[in-house]
Design a protein around this motif. Structure first.
Motif, PDB file in Angstrom:
ATOM      1  N   ALA A   1       0.844  -1.208   0.000  1.00 52.20           N
ATOM      2  CA  ALA A   1       0.000   0.000   0.000  1.00 52.20           C
ATOM      3  C   ALA A   1       0.875   1.253   0.000  1.00 52.20           C
ATOM      4  N   PRO A   2       0.349   2.412  -0.493  1.00 50.61           N
ATOM      5  CA  PRO A   2       1.175   3.634  -0.524  1.00 50.61           C
ATOM      6  C   PRO A   2       1.640   4.034   0.874  1.00 50.61           C
ATOM      7  N   LYS A   3       2.914   4.437   0.922  1.00 49.74           N
ATOM      8  CA  LYS A   3       3.502   4.897   2.182  1.00 49.74           C
ATOM      9  C   LYS A   3       4.523   5.970   1.849  1.00 49.74           C
TER      10      LYS A   3
ATOM     11  N   ARG B   1       2.072   0.768  -8.881  1.00 50.63           N
ATOM     12  CA  ARG B   1       2.340   2.211  -8.909  1.00 50.63           C
ATOM     13  C   ARG B   1       1.061   2.987  -8.577  1.00 50.63           C
ATOM     14  N   PRO B   2       1.122   3.914  -7.622  1.00 53.11           N
ATOM     15  CA  PRO B   2      -0.094   4.616  -7.182  1.00 53.11           C
ATOM     16  C   PRO B   2      -0.451   5.768  -8.133  1.00 53.11           C
ATOM     17  N   ARG B   3      -1.684   6.182  -8.013  1.00 61.01           N
ATOM     18  CA  ARG B   3      -2.160   7.407  -8.691  1.00 61.01           C
ATOM     19  C   ARG B   3      -1.993   8.579  -7.718  1.00 61.01           C
ATOM     20  N   VAL B   4      -1.276   9.615  -8.130  1.00 61.21           N
ATOM     21  CA  VAL B   4      -0.924  10.742  -7.255  1.00 61.21           C
ATOM     22  C   VAL B   4      -1.761  11.960  -7.666  1.00 61.21           C
ATOM     23  N   MET B   5      -2.343  12.620  -6.669  1.00 60.80           N
ATOM     24  CA  MET B   5      -3.087  13.866  -6.919  1.00 60.80           C
ATOM     25  C   MET B   5      -2.657  14.906  -5.890  1.00 60.80           C
ATOM     26  N   TRP B   6      -2.696  16.172  -6.348  1.00 60.91           N
ATOM     27  CA  TRP B   6      -2.335  17.313  -5.485  1.00 60.91           C
ATOM     28  C   TRP B   6      -3.592  18.136  -5.218  1.00 60.91           C
TER      29      TRP B   6
ATOM     30  N   ALA C   1      -1.809   9.739  -2.448  1.00 60.82           N
ATOM     31  CA  ALA C   1      -1.471   8.613  -3.316  1.00 60.82           C
ATOM     32  C   ALA C   1      -2.468   7.483  -3.074  1.00 60.82           C
ATOM     33  N   ILE C   2      -2.957   6.869  -4.170  1.00 64.31           N
ATOM     34  CA  ILE C   2      -3.990   5.831  -4.081  1.00 64.31           C
ATOM     35  C   ILE C   2      -3.608   4.681  -5.022  1.00 64.31           C
ATOM     36  N   ASN C   3      -3.643   3.449  -4.493  1.00 65.42           N
ATOM     37  CA  ASN C   3      -3.604   2.256  -5.360  1.00 65.42           C
ATOM     38  C   ASN C   3      -4.631   1.249  -4.846  1.00 65.42           C
ATOM     39  N   ASP C   4      -4.571   0.005  -5.359  1.00 66.02           N
ATOM     40  CA  ASP C   4      -5.601  -0.969  -5.006  1.00 66.02           C
ATOM     41  C   ASP C   4      -5.516  -1.402  -3.554  1.00 66.02           C
ATOM     42  N   LEU C   5      -4.358  -1.241  -2.918  1.00 69.13           N
ATOM     43  CA  LEU C   5      -4.177  -1.717  -1.539  1.00 69.13           C
ATOM     44  C   LEU C   5      -4.474  -0.656  -0.495  1.00 69.13           C
ATOM     45  N   GLY C   6      -4.659   0.575  -0.903  1.00 69.45           N
ATOM     46  CA  GLY C   6      -4.971   1.621   0.088  1.00 69.45           C
ATOM     47  C   GLY C   6      -4.574   2.998  -0.423  1.00 69.45           C
TER      48      GLY C   6
END
Length: 903
Positions: free
Chosen positions: A806-808, A835-840, A881-886
């Protein structure tokens, strides 16, 4: 006379009379219930008898009517059984109840006589006569003896015994008589009858008068006497004098004279009150004599009452001016205001002239400087003409002066001059205020608080090197003008201090070379260059050696006479001017001195000079000696070929240049410097190096356990440099992927350990010198198999590791301060798989398609770039940051500060 209403009432009463139902024995037909006849007409009353032999009697109001032979009023007729009574010329007396008796029977009726209105046949006529005459008004009506009424001006005329009016009637004619007429009898007379009226005008005038000399119209100047004279007949007729309808009584100034037929009115000193319409009215006569007396007075302008010095009116521009000037003249003069050739109209908007009976006025709503000038007043009437002039002076603040000039500029001061303003506001200039400001600033600073009387000034305490502007205010008694245009920008600049350490560097038979150091103080104007001057000893004329400034701190004075002595000085020059000169303490003899040559080999050339193949070689070797030494180069004892090596010599050094070095350029270079019999020599060792070749051979000496012993021979070509080490690599025969075992190894034998049992290896070796590894390596011809007796290799099974995470955030955002107008970045690092999706986000709002922001993500490092931020861009920024694990997020606070600019 009955009215219509009475007849209608009578008819109603007749309808109510009950009808006799009993049939008459005497009358076959009785009289009608009623009869009507006009006054003056005749009526027939008819009955029809049943028995013609019956005696018949007629009654009026109960009295029997008897026929008479001489009277034609009543006429009785017999026609068979009819009996008729005719009443002629009916009058109001005939209006009565009539009855006819036949034996014992009677029948009755009523006769109504209708009276006709009296009409006027001939009306009265207008009469015009004079007093004491007889007046007779005549009128004729339709009926004799009719009642009429005479009226005068709507009032009944009195006809008593004592009345002046007499009334008489002759048949249908009526008369009104006035025996002795007077003027009071004038009026409108009318006569009223029942059928109409008639009126006429009676005019009673005085008897005509004979005039020998009538009154004459006169025009008299104010204050002069005048006489009104007339002659009438008869001469003993008195009269009265009137002015504008008012009776004139004699007094000390007015005298009234009547002598026989002469009547005269004398006034000693005329006044304006004496003007008007004069009338002389003789008593008892209809005529009067009239004349007009016109009092005239020449026009005058009374400027003395204004108390204006020199007839000058002063007013401040922008105010309202109303100038009232008393005038006189009879008749009222026509007033014209003029400024130059221009007439000022009463209908003007801003400037207008107005005229009143006793004064005239000039009004200027908002005065302007163009209103200054002489104003002419012209008065005209039939008595003459008068003119006067008034000067109006409109004072105003002066015009701003023209932009000042700054002819002289110092280090922290300047000198400025200006011209007085073209327009001083019609008031003398009292002085000037000066202001200055930095060119980059907008704030002006006042330099003087007491007025400056002159047109020059020297501002001081300015910062050197900062551009300034100055401007001027002109002041008069009204106020301060607008500022002038700023002067051209100028920069206070100071000359530099004098150059330092001036010394003689070289002397020849015709030249002298001097050198020096820059000034200690240069200032904001910088340093443009130096001016070198010399003066032949014994003279005062300084001659410039360089026509153009030199930026170097060394200069050669040429064209000198051998054996002469000169003094030398140097000036530093900048935009502010020339500095104080630095002069040599002693004169210099223009004569060359022999100096033995000496080569000054640089320190880095005193040892071997090493360069790689392909690099450029550029060596500068300075030397000394006078006169100019001769320079010669040798390589390994042989002359240098100019096609391979380029050599350039100057007065003080020699340069050897090789554009692209080769290994053949290596060797010992000998430099010889000679001045006459004096010689100096220096040797420079140049070494051109290259990559070494690979080792000649690599052999596997032994294999035991997990170890392999290798032996190799050094390379044939060392690259013209010592071998500094070797690099040994191994490769599994299955993959042939090379891995480095050891680097910078100095020996020619080595044992490779910790090899994997069961693998078969090849080995290769690179040579290494100061230029790097050899381009190729030497590989073992045979491979080494790593085995162990009595043991079988069992390959273990391995499960793939799960790298999902998960993103950390491994590095959070930190609070940041930014300067407005300069780009800033926010950075953080994250670890996640996949790889996570990053938003600001800014203040919890996602940043999308905003050109002011750029977002990057590389190797787990997330970056937000804010382009030229402003205070509006400050706030709380979040990276999520968001991916399938959190998901995970970090935030920080950004504060943008505005950089203040010092004026």
């Amino acid at each position: 006379m009955y009215g219509i209403t009475d007849l209608r009432g009578l008819l109603k009463r007749l309808k109510k009379i009950p009808k006799e139902e009993k049939k008459s024995e005497a009358f076959a037909k009785k009289l009608d219930p009623s009869y009507q006849v006009d006054k003056g007409g005749k009526i027939r009353l008819v009955v029809d008898l049943a028995d013609p032999t019956v005696d018949l009697k007629w009654y009026k109001n109960g009295q029997e009517i008897r026929p008479s032979p001489n009277q034609r009023k009543y006429i009785f007729e017999h026609k068979g059984t009819q009996r008729i009574m005719v009443i002629n010329n009916c009058s109001m007396n005939d209006d009565a109840a009539y009855c006819v008796a036949a034996g014992d029977e009677k029948c009755t009726t009523e006769l109504f006589v209708k009276e006709l209105p009296v009409k006027i046949v001939k009306g009265i006529e207008a009469v015009k006569t004079t007093v004491n005459e007889r007046i007779e008004l005549e009128c004729e009506v339709t009926e004799e003896g009719a009642q009429v009424k005479w009226m005068k001006n709507g009032v009944e005329v009195p006809t008593g015994v004592r009345s002046r009016y007499r009334v008489k009637c002759e048949g249908t004619k009526h008369f009104l008589v006035i025996d002795d007429a007077s003027r009071e009898d004038t009026g409108t007379y009318s006569i009223m009858a029942s059928g109409g009226t008639s009126e006429a005008r009676v005019q009673v005038d005085l008897k005509p008068l004979k005039i020998f000399q009538d009154l004459q119209n006169m025009t008299v100047k104010l204050g002069q006497p005048f006489k009104l004279h007339c002659e009438i007949f008869p001469g003993n007729v008195p009269g009265r004098w009137y002015r504008n309808g008012q009776l004139i009584q004699p007094n000390d100034r007015i005298n009234i004279i009547h002598r026989n037929k002469v009547h005269r009115l004398e006034i000693e000193s005329s006044s304006l009150h004496d003007a008007g319409d004069y009338t002389f009215v003789p008593e008892g006569y209809s005529q009067s004599l009239a004349a007009k007396v016109h009092i005239i007075d020449p026009p005058q302008v009374h400027l003395d009452s204004l108390n204006f010095p020199d007839n000058t009116v002063t007013i401040v521009a922008g105010n309202k001016l109303r100038l009232e000037i008393p005038i006189s003249g009879e008749p009222a003069p026509r007033v014209v205001w003029m400024k130059g050739e221009r007439v000022i109209l009463e209908t003007g908007h801003r400037v207008r002239a107005e005229t009143y009976p006793d004064h005239t006025s000039l009004t200027i709503e908002v005065t302007e400087r163009e209103d200054t000038g002489n104003y002419k007043i012209v008065l005209q009437n039939e008595a003459g003409e008068a003119t006067a002039s008034v000067k109006i002076k409109v004072v105003d603040i002066p015009d701003p002066p023209e932009a000042p000039l700054v002819p002289v500029i110092g280090g922290d001061w300047c000198s400025m001059t200006w011209e007085p303003p073209k327009y001083d506001g019609s008031s003398p200039i009292l002085g000037y205020f000066i202001e200055r400001k930095k060119k980059q600033s907008s704030r002006w600073m006042r330099l003087n608080f007491d007025l400056i009387k002159e047109t020059s000034f020297e501002p001081k305490k300015m910062i050197e090197g900062v551009p300034y502007e100055v401007r001027i205010f002109a002041v008069n008694a009204i106020g301060v003008s607008k500022p002038s245009e700023p002067s051209k920008a100028f920069t206070p600049l100071a000359v530099t201090s004098e150059p330092t350490m001036l010394a003689v560097d070289d002397v020849t038979d015709t030249t002298v070379t001097v050198k020096w150091r820059p000034p200690e103080t240069i200032g904001a104007a910088g340093l443009d260059g130096y001016l070198v001057e010399y003066c032949i000893e014994g003279t005062d004329e300084w001659i410039s050696s360089n026509k153009e400034l030199t930026e170097k701190t060394k200069h050669t004075i040429t064209g000198l006479t051998p054996g002469s002595k000169i003094l030398i000085r140097v000036k530093a020059v900048n935009a502010a001017g020339e500095s104080t000169p630095r002069t040599l303490q002693h004169s210099v003899m223009v004569k060359e001195v022999i100096e033995p040559p000496k080569i000054r080999v640089p320190r880095h050339l005193k040892q071997t000079y090493t360069r790689r193949v392909g690099e450029a070689v550029n060596l500068v070797v300075p030397f000394m000696g006078k006169p100019r030494p001769k320079v010669n180069w040798l390589k390994d004892g042989n002359p240098i070929e100019p096609t391979h090596v380029s050599i350039r010599n100057t007065d003080c050094d020699s340069i050897i240049f090789i554009r692209k070095a080769e290994r053949s350029h290596s060797g010992k270079y000998e430099m010889t410097v000679q001045v006459e019999n004096h010689v100096d020599t220096a040797i420079i060792d140049i070494q051109i190096v290259d990559l070494p070749g690979p080792p000649l051979s690599v052999t596997i000496e032994d294999v035991w356990g997990g170890n392999v012993a290798l032996v190799w021979t050094p390379p044939k070509d060392s690259g013209n440099a010592p071998i500094t080490g070797y690099t040994i690599q191994k490769a599994d025969k299955k993959t042939m992927e090379w891995f480095t075992c050891i680097e910078h190894y100095h020996r020619n034998t080595i044992t490779i350990t910790e090899l994997v049992v069961g693998n078969e290896y090849f080995f290769r070796i690179f040579s290494e010198n100061m230029c790097g590894l050899s381009e190729t390596a030497t590989q073992t011809k045979k491979s080494a198999l790593i085995v162990k007796d009595g043991m079988q290799l069992k390959m273990p099974e391995y499960n793939d590791h799960d790298f999902k995470e998960a993103p950390k955030f491994t590095q959070p955002l930190i609070n940041t301060f930014a300067v407005a107008g300069y780009n800033t970045t926010l950075n953080c690092s994250i670890r996640a798989n996949p790889r996570p999706r990053v938003m600001w986000m800014k203040n919890k709002i996602i940043i999308v398609d905003d050109p002011r922001y750029r977002m990057f993500s590389n190797q787990g490092v997330c970056t937000l770039e804010i382009r030229k931020p402003s205070p509006y861009d400050g706030g709380v920024y979040t990276c999520k940051a968001i991916n399938d694990l959190g998901e995970a997020q970090v935030e920080c606070k950004l504060e943008v500060k505005v950089q203040t600019q010092e004026l």
